[in-house]
Design an enzyme around this catalytic site. Structure first.
Site, mmCIF file in Angstrom:
data_model
loop_
_atom_site.group_PDB
_atom_site.id
_atom_site.type_symbol
_atom_site.label_atom_id
_atom_site.label_comp_id
_atom_site.label_asym_id
_atom_site.label_seq_id
_atom_site.Cartn_x
_atom_site.Cartn_y
_atom_site.Cartn_z
ATOM 1 N N SER A 182 3.170 8.695 12.891
ATOM 2 C CA SER A 182 2.172 8.752 13.961
ATOM 3 C C SER A 182 2.598 9.574 15.166
ATOM 4 C CB SER A 182 1.783 7.340 14.398
ATOM 5 O OG SER A 182 2.914 6.563 14.693
ATOM 6 N N HIS A 210 -2.738 7.390 9.378
ATOM 7 C CA HIS A 210 -3.117 8.722 9.864
ATOM 8 C C HIS A 210 -3.469 9.683 8.737
ATOM 9 C CE1 HIS A 210 -2.031 7.767 13.983
ATOM 10 N NE2 HIS A 210 -1.037 7.075 13.445
ATOM 11 N N LYS A 241 -9.087 5.067 12.812
ATOM 12 C CA LYS A 241 -8.736 6.454 13.128
ATOM 13 C C LYS A 241 -9.793 7.392 12.546
ATOM 14 C CE LYS A 241 -4.378 4.870 14.467
ATOM 15 N NZ LYS A 241 -3.156 4.181 14.112
HETATM 16 C C1 LIG Z 1 -2.668 2.842 14.506
HETATM 17 C C2 LIG Z 1 -1.669 2.415 13.515
HETATM 18 C C3 LIG Z 1 -1.661 1.117 13.020
HETATM 19 C C4 LIG Z 1 -2.544 0.040 13.586
HETATM 20 O O1 LIG Z 1 -3.869 0.196 13.231
HETATM 21 P P1 LIG Z 1 -4.993 -0.418 14.187
HETATM 22 O O2 LIG Z 1 -6.178 -0.509 13.304
HETATM 23 O O3 LIG Z 1 -5.159 0.520 15.320
HETATM 24 O O4 LIG Z 1 -4.507 -1.756 14.632
HETATM 25 C C5 LIG Z 1 -0.775 0.802 12.012
HETATM 26 N N1 LIG Z 1 0.088 1.726 11.533
HETATM 27 C C6 LIG Z 1 0.111 2.972 12.002
HETATM 28 C C7 LIG Z 1 1.077 3.954 11.431
HETATM 29 C C8 LIG Z 1 -0.747 3.360 13.021
HETATM 30 O O5 LIG Z 1 -0.684 4.583 13.512
#
Ligand SMILES: *Cc1c(COP(=O)(O)O)cnc(C)c1O
Length: 382
Positions: A182, A210, A241
């Site tokens: 990320s 991602h 996302k």
């Molecule tokens: C954003 C993210 C999460 C968490 O997801 P949410 O739905 O925003 O709680 C988990 N793992 C990674 C790698 C992320 O980037």
């Protein structure tokens, strides 16, 4: 007793104090900030620009009318509605897995799943750059934890050999990594990791947060891009996302999913996601994974090539080192009308503070070239 004001002053002195930024517009490639005014947004994870998409919003409105706003109870009590099960069946089919389970967020998916599968007699091996939710899940599990340097296959192999000696006959060994990291935007060497975990009889949890909607055929993720869906024991991800909504998921075998229903505390003791949301995700998958998504992924690819040729994902880090340098560069970009956040410890290792640029299909080509030019001014030589 420690005084919170003093703690905040210490954070500020170290360049680590964080504050919330208010938006006075919907999410999108161009936003209006309460402080900072109109700017181009290169900071969200809305990679396909669906968060404020007209078609997705009208689906949501429709489903509020059809299925209701709230779910009223946890999934195991009386909160499991048709939309939740239909979403899970559709997602499992898309991910070529036997079954799927949805959670209120990706964070809840991680912190529910790892402790549901692993306990004190088990071993969890994580990439050093794994997301906080995965680390917290591993800690919460009480399993023995081992961390390997980012994408270092030799060290992963060392840990797996160590685990093979240490484990009991019933112990699980779980390898945890991400498909797209990320804060760095690079990819895990997934094929080699699958070889290693199979050779050492370990399980693999892959967080596709991602990658879902961005990589692979139909945006199904990295495992799918590499034809490895059948080798990844747990494909985790989020709808928050590229899918433009919110909620987490895990795709796995039927038995694993049934075990999560029995053991994952963030699933069991939390109210089910709104049925309108579940239905919107279910139908929204046709957007994300269909021709609309393909068109958006093509636009995103063009932006990636314009901004940073060869970049493997929609995340482009610009590593600057010190917290103050990154904060100053971020402030200078905001003055020029670009929102690009400075990312500091503990989100990234000390000394690797950075700007994190995220590209979206919704950007215009000229937005991307303008950012490139501004970045060359505020961080020359990067
Ligand atoms: C954003 C993210 C999460 C968490 O997801 P949410 O739905 O925003 O709680 C988990 N793992 C990674 C790698 C992320 O980037």
């Amino acid at each position: 007793m420690r005084d919170p004001e003093e703690e905040l002053r210490d954070l500020a002195a170290a360049g680590l104090r964080r504050t919330l930024r208010r938006l006075d517009s919907p999410q999108g490639p161009a936003i209006r900030l309460a402080e900072g005014g109109e700017c181009l947004n290169f900071s969200s994870n809305d990679y396909l620009g669906l968060a404020n998409d007209a078609a997705l919003k009208s689906l949501y409105q429709h489903h509020i009318g059809e299925s209701g706003a709230g779910s009223g109870a946890s999934r195991l009590v009386c909160g499991t509605m048709a939309a939740h099960l239909e979403l899970e069946d559709k997602l499992a089919a898309l991910k070529r897995s036997e079954a799927a389970l949805t959670f209120t967020s990706g964070f809840a998916a991680a912190t529910g799943t790892i402790p549901a599968l692993c306990g004190k007699d088990d071993i969890v091996i994580l990439d050093k750059l794994c997301h906080a939710s995965l680390i917290d899940g591993a800690r919460l599990s009480g399993a023995t934890m081992r961390v390997f340097p980012h994408n270092d296959l030799d060290r992963l192999a060392d840990h797996l050999r160590w685990a093979a000696e240490k484990r009991g006959p019933n112990s699980r060994v779980l390898v945890v990594t991400e498909s797209v990291f990320s804060m760095d935007g690079d990819l895990a060497p997934l094929a080699a990791i699958c070889e290693l975990k199979d050779a050492h009889d370990a399980l693999l949890l892959l967080d596709e947060a991602h990658a879902f909607g961005v990589l692979g055929p139909q945006g199904r993720g990295l495992a799918s891009a590499l034809g490895l869906e059948g080798r990844v024991d747990l494909q985790m991800g989020t709808f928050s996302k590229a899918a433009g909504l919110s909620g987490g998921y895990v795709c796995a075998s039927r038995a694993t999913v049934d075990l999560l229903v029995n053991r994952a505390r963030s699933f069991i003791y939390s109210t089910a996601p709104s049925p309108a949301l579940a239905a919107t995700i279910r139908d929204g998958l046709d957007l994300v994974c269909g021709p609309v998504g393909d068109r958006l992924r093509a636009a995103l690819s063009r932006h990636r090539e314009t901004f940073a040729p060869g970049t493997p994902s929609a995340i482009v880090p610009v590593i600057l080192g010190e917290n103050e340098t990154a904060l100053a560069a971020s402030a200078a970009l905001l003055e020029r009308g670009f929102l690009v956040p400075a990312i500091r410890y503990p989100t990234v290792p000390r000394g690797s503070a950075r700007l994190r640029v995220t590209l979206s299909a919704a950007h215009r080509e000229e937005d991307v070239t303008a950012l490139k030019k501004a970045l060359a001014e505020v961080a020359p030589g990067r």
